[in-house]
Design an enzyme around this catalytic site. Sequence first.
Site, PDB file in Angstrom:
ATOM      1  N   SER A 108     -11.431  -1.804  -0.314  1.00 32.15           N
ATOM      2  CA  SER A 108     -10.142  -1.898   0.383  1.00 32.15           C
ATOM      3  C   SER A 108     -10.340  -2.509   1.761  1.00 32.15           C
ATOM      4  CB  SER A 108      -9.524  -0.508   0.545  1.00 32.15           C
ATOM      5  OG  SER A 108      -8.986  -0.037  -0.648  1.00 32.15           O
ATOM      6  N   HIS A 132      -3.695   5.486   3.990  1.00 32.39           N
ATOM      7  CA  HIS A 132      -4.496   4.353   3.531  1.00 32.39           C
ATOM      8  C   HIS A 132      -3.937   3.025   4.041  1.00 32.39           C
ATOM      9  CE1 HIS A 132      -6.216   1.427   0.627  1.00 32.39           C
ATOM     10  NE2 HIS A 132      -7.248   2.249   0.614  1.00 32.39           N
ATOM     11  N   ASP A 144       0.847  -1.190   0.000  1.00 35.92           N
ATOM     12  CA  ASP A 144       0.000   0.000   0.000  1.00 35.92           C
ATOM     13  C   ASP A 144       0.883   1.241   0.000  1.00 35.92           C
ATOM     14  OD1 ASP A 144      -2.338   1.808   0.801  1.00 35.92           O
ATOM     15  OD2 ASP A 144      -3.275  -0.166   0.944  1.00 35.92           O
TER      16      ASP A 144
END
Length: 433
Positions: free
Chosen positions: A252, A97, A62
């Site tokens: 996600s 994230h 990520d």
Amino acid sequence: MDVKRSLRVIAGATLTGVLVCATAPNAAADQVRDDQWALDYLEAESVWKITKGKGQVIAVIDDGVNADHPDLKGNVLKGRDFIDGGGSGSPRGGANHGTAMAGIIAGHGHGPGNSAGVMGLAPEAKILPIRADGSDATGGANAIKYAVDQGASVINISQGGGIKTETEAEAIAYALRKNVPVFASTGNDGGAVEYPAAHPGVVPVGGVQRNGKIWKNSNRGKETLLTAPAVEVVTTGGASDLNGYGIGDGTSDATAYASAAAALVRAKHPDLTAGQVVNRLTQTAQLPAGENGAKVPDERYGYGSIRPLAALQEDVPKGSKNGPLAVPEQNAGQQTGSQKTEEDLALEKKQDREFVILWTITGILAFLFVGAIVLTIVLVRRRKRNRNNGPGGPGAPGGYPYPPHQAPGYGMPQQQQPYGQQPTAPPQQPPYN
């Protein structure tokens, strides 16, 4: 290539208000825990009585993971940066994230008894942070191979929007050859399953709402295998003015939950292959009410929403090595036997050793058996000879040196004196006084 992150909206008036305005950090953290509806949906409390994922390493490919977040501290390994280079998987420029995904997977909370903050589905697992955004196909492929080589037991890629590349496809095939399942999000625009999730061998994960129904923006297609919670998900990785927490929607989040569930299964059933781990998840997944008659895998739900507790407890046959996973072209030869995996070679070596040991033992037993027969024959013959010849045999100690009944004094004529001679009288002894 331009890779679209699965959308996570740091929004939600109620949670935001609490996080920003609360003067007591613990109060905010308690609200965070209370708003993690997905933990109840996934029966986390019952799951944790069986396993919390200890010993498992989940690679989060990520934008980096904040190892200093209070709910992640101690659960984040060093990792690596494939975007800017370097030996750390830390985020850059306020990116959060990856930190959010890590919290969903392995957050452990904080405070007394870890009762506050975000709790992940596998709170005792470790996170291997790998910074790679898919803008470079080679970098994405290298990230996957790096994760495998560093001992990851599960790979989580909460990213989508890429294109099909041979290098990435080979990296996924490599992961499966090394027995590491790869989970990726289907996408968030309601369209077709995006890459890398669409690569054969990947576990594409879509998103559902609180009622188990498909989230309207969850991408769909025949590749979809599983779904998991994807709306109003509270986790780590928010902006600094939100005390490091956020709430949002996206496949996600669903992918992170599915990866955590896989880690739990691996912790409980370490002998399963990557495909067999996924098989446990698909065989115990559940479609929402009203969809029970749908043919699975369904383009929206796959086999259904994950049920980690059932995946851990139910009696599910192991099934084939690849389970429900599509076999990558690079690994297709393994199905026909033209190629052999390291696992196959190791099994063959083990079988060879067992074969040698078996025949060695068989040879020894056969030798002892023949020896016992020979000894028995010798003893029987000796006993028969003893019965015929008497104890000890002729001339042996305790035997008879003469024919029976002809020993001196037994049946022999008495010895005669010479002719014409008389026995001489014994001499006279002098008288004793």
